[in-house]
Scaffold this motif. Sequence first.
Motif, PDB file in Angstrom:
ATOM      1  N   GLN A 108     -19.822 137.722  10.917  1.00 53.75           N
ATOM      2  CA  GLN A 108     -19.012 137.467  10.313  1.00 53.75           C
ATOM      3  C   GLN A 108     -19.061 138.028   9.447  1.00 53.75           C
ATOM      4  O   GLN A 108     -18.399 138.892   8.717  1.00 53.75           O
ATOM      5  N   LEU A 109     -19.977 137.639   8.862  1.00 57.25           N
ATOM      6  CA  LEU A 109     -20.578 137.834   7.007  1.00 57.25           C
ATOM      7  C   LEU A 109     -20.195 139.318   7.217  1.00 57.25           C
ATOM      8  O   LEU A 109     -19.631 140.168   6.477  1.00 57.25           O
ATOM      9  N   LEU A 110     -21.236 140.195   7.782  1.00 57.88           N
ATOM     10  CA  LEU A 110     -20.961 141.757   8.335  1.00 57.88           C
ATOM     11  C   LEU A 110     -19.437 142.486   8.830  1.00 57.88           C
ATOM     12  O   LEU A 110     -19.545 142.961   7.617  1.00 57.88           O
ATOM     13  N   LEU A 111     -18.516 141.779   9.372  1.00 59.55           N
ATOM     14  CA  LEU A 111     -17.709 141.383   9.312  1.00 59.55           C
ATOM     15  C   LEU A 111     -16.180 141.927   8.202  1.00 59.55           C
ATOM     16  O   LEU A 111     -15.665 142.875   7.336  1.00 59.55           O
ATOM     17  N   ASP A 112     -16.789 141.255   6.606  1.00 56.02           N
ATOM     18  CA  ASP A 112     -15.996 140.710   5.983  1.00 56.02           C
ATOM     19  C   ASP A 112     -16.866 142.059   4.788  1.00 56.02           C
ATOM     20  O   ASP A 112     -16.064 141.660   3.671  1.00 56.02           O
ATOM     21  N   THR A 113     -17.454 142.134   4.928  1.00 52.86           N
ATOM     22  CA  THR A 113     -18.071 142.710   4.045  1.00 52.86           C
ATOM     23  C   THR A 113     -17.849 144.425   4.311  1.00 52.86           C
ATOM     24  O   THR A 113     -17.264 145.152   3.522  1.00 52.86           O
ATOM     25  N   ILE A 114     -16.907 144.467   5.456  1.00 52.72           N
ATOM     26  CA  ILE A 114     -15.910 145.609   5.580  1.00 52.72           C
ATOM     27  C   ILE A 114     -14.777 145.450   4.778  1.00 52.72           C
ATOM     28  O   ILE A 114     -14.196 145.402   6.290  1.00 52.72           O
ATOM     29  N   ASP A 115     -14.616 145.733   3.811  1.00 54.60           N
ATOM     30  CA  ASP A 115     -13.121 146.037   3.321  1.00 54.60           C
ATOM     31  C   ASP A 115     -11.958 146.922   3.330  1.00 54.60           C
ATOM     32  O   ASP A 115     -10.842 146.925   2.904  1.00 54.60           O
ATOM     33  N   ARG A 116     -13.303 148.028   3.900  1.00 54.53           N
ATOM     34  CA  ARG A 116     -11.673 149.489   3.407  1.00 54.53           C
ATOM     35  C   ARG A 116     -11.053 149.859   4.968  1.00 54.53           C
ATOM     36  O   ARG A 116     -10.339 150.817   4.663  1.00 54.53           O
ATOM     37  N   ALA A 117     -11.579 149.055   6.575  1.00 57.28           N
ATOM     38  CA  ALA A 117     -11.484 149.333   7.111  1.00 57.28           C
ATOM     39  C   ALA A 117     -11.074 148.425   8.509  1.00 57.28           C
ATOM     40  O   ALA A 117     -11.633 147.627   8.129  1.00 57.28           O
ATOM     41  N   PRO A 118      -9.903 148.412   9.507  1.00 63.98           N
ATOM     42  CA  PRO A 118      -9.679 147.419  10.505  1.00 63.98           C
ATOM     43  C   PRO A 118     -11.463 147.291  11.069  1.00 63.98           C
ATOM     44  O   PRO A 118     -11.583 148.584  11.179  1.00 63.98           O
ATOM     45  N   ALA A 119     -11.682 146.239  11.338  1.00 65.39           N
ATOM     46  CA  ALA A 119     -12.249 145.971  12.110  1.00 65.39           C
ATOM     47  C   ALA A 119     -12.360 144.513  13.086  1.00 65.39           C
ATOM     48  O   ALA A 119     -12.143 144.070  12.704  1.00 65.39           O
ATOM     49  N   PHE A 120     -13.007 144.546  14.158  1.00 68.47           N
ATOM     50  CA  PHE A 120     -12.838 143.080  14.337  1.00 68.47           C
ATOM     51  C   PHE A 120     -13.511 143.355  16.089  1.00 68.47           C
ATOM     52  O   PHE A 120     -14.460 144.380  16.512  1.00 68.47           O
ATOM     53  N   VAL A 121     -14.528 142.378  16.669  1.00 69.53           N
ATOM     54  CA  VAL A 121     -14.781 142.022  17.849  1.00 69.53           C
ATOM     55  C   VAL A 121     -14.859 141.023  18.947  1.00 69.53           C
ATOM     56  O   VAL A 121     -14.223 140.561  18.952  1.00 69.53           O
ATOM     57  N   PHE A 122     -14.657 142.075  19.631  1.00 71.33           N
ATOM     58  CA  PHE A 122     -14.391 141.333  20.943  1.00 71.33           C
ATOM     59  C   PHE A 122     -15.228 141.148  22.347  1.00 71.33           C
ATOM     60  O   PHE A 122     -16.101 142.018  22.002  1.00 71.33           O
ATOM     61  N   GLY A 123     -15.111 140.267  22.691  1.00 77.51           N
ATOM     62  CA  GLY A 123     -16.200 139.550  24.260  1.00 77.51           C
ATOM     63  C   GLY A 123     -15.971 140.224  25.789  1.00 77.51           C
ATOM     64  O   GLY A 123     -14.673 140.558  25.692  1.00 77.51           O
ATOM     65  N   ARG A 124     -16.403 139.010  26.569  1.00 82.67           N
ATOM     66  CA  ARG A 124     -15.343 139.076  28.143  1.00 82.67           C
ATOM     67  C   ARG A 124     -14.356 138.944  27.691  1.00 82.67           C
ATOM     68  O   ARG A 124     -13.984 138.944  26.946  1.00 82.67           O
ATOM     69  N   ARG A 125     -14.121 139.942  28.762  1.00 78.63           N
ATOM     70  CA  ARG A 125     -12.065 139.972  29.437  1.00 78.63           C
ATOM     71  C   ARG A 125     -11.108 140.789  28.117  1.00 78.63           C
ATOM     72  O   ARG A 125     -10.590 140.309  28.218  1.00 78.63           O
ATOM     73  N   MET A 126     -11.789 141.212  26.982  1.00 75.66           N
ATOM     74  CA  MET A 126     -11.664 141.463  25.678  1.00 75.66           C
ATOM     75  C   MET A 126     -10.809 141.017  25.044  1.00 75.66           C
ATOM     76  O   MET A 126      -9.801 141.258  24.169  1.00 75.66           O
TER      77      MET A 126
END
Length: 281
Positions: A108-126
Amino acid sequence: MDGDLGDFLRSRRARIQPADVGLTAHGRRRVPGLRREEVAQLAGVSVDYYIRLEQGRGPSVSDAVLDAIARVLRLDETEHAYLRTVARPRPRPRRSAAATQRVRPGLQLLLDTIDRAPAFVFGRRMDVLAWNAMGDALNGFSRLTPAERNIPRQVFLEGPGKACYPEWEAVAAETVAYLRLDAARCPSDTALCSLVGELSVKSEDFRRLWADHQVKEKTHGVKRITHPVAGDLVLPYETLTLPGDPEQLLVVYTPEPGSESAERLALLGSWTVPLPEVAGP
């Protein structure tokens, strides 16, 4: 899921015409593509063996046989891997619908450091598990319930769907093709089985695409989105499987620097991302 191996093999031999593999078609053919007898002949196995394999009642099949069938049916790398998975499913603990995936705090910290591009994580079942501020600005994940934060549901049922994606048919096909891979890897996931059942009942488009038995990894591509605020966006994306947890994938949209889409995303982020509090004098 029951029947996946037979359905997959039948769908793939229907794509191959006898002339494609050097055979001459004789008489009237009741099925499209190759007959089971022809696949067996070309793969170097007995007809009875191949029929039992396609019916899901054959013995444990070797790599050599699967490789030969993949060659005859002209499977690509992903389809070949899928064939091995459904032909020799590995027993896995049965997952209940209540089983919950979580992301590591560091992720989550890694995601928060990406501040210029949309980013997300998905798991099983999308299921979407985590996102950054720009990802939320683009997709509105924080306004959705956990059940709604599921990509197939957003594409086929609950989201703006066809209005959001100018190339909706391609997005829908890609979504189903990846979900089928997920189903093969986790055949005992009861929540995934329930999701496929729900989508099959509620969406004719999903039923049609699911029956086509396409399989495709989600690696990279370009998604065109019509956003209610930002307008039309052209968003290349990269998908990375996370080390230590292959069931979680990081998706990052990477608009071309200086492009109209990048400028529109930046403007969208400035409107929706809260500004830091400023101390009073």
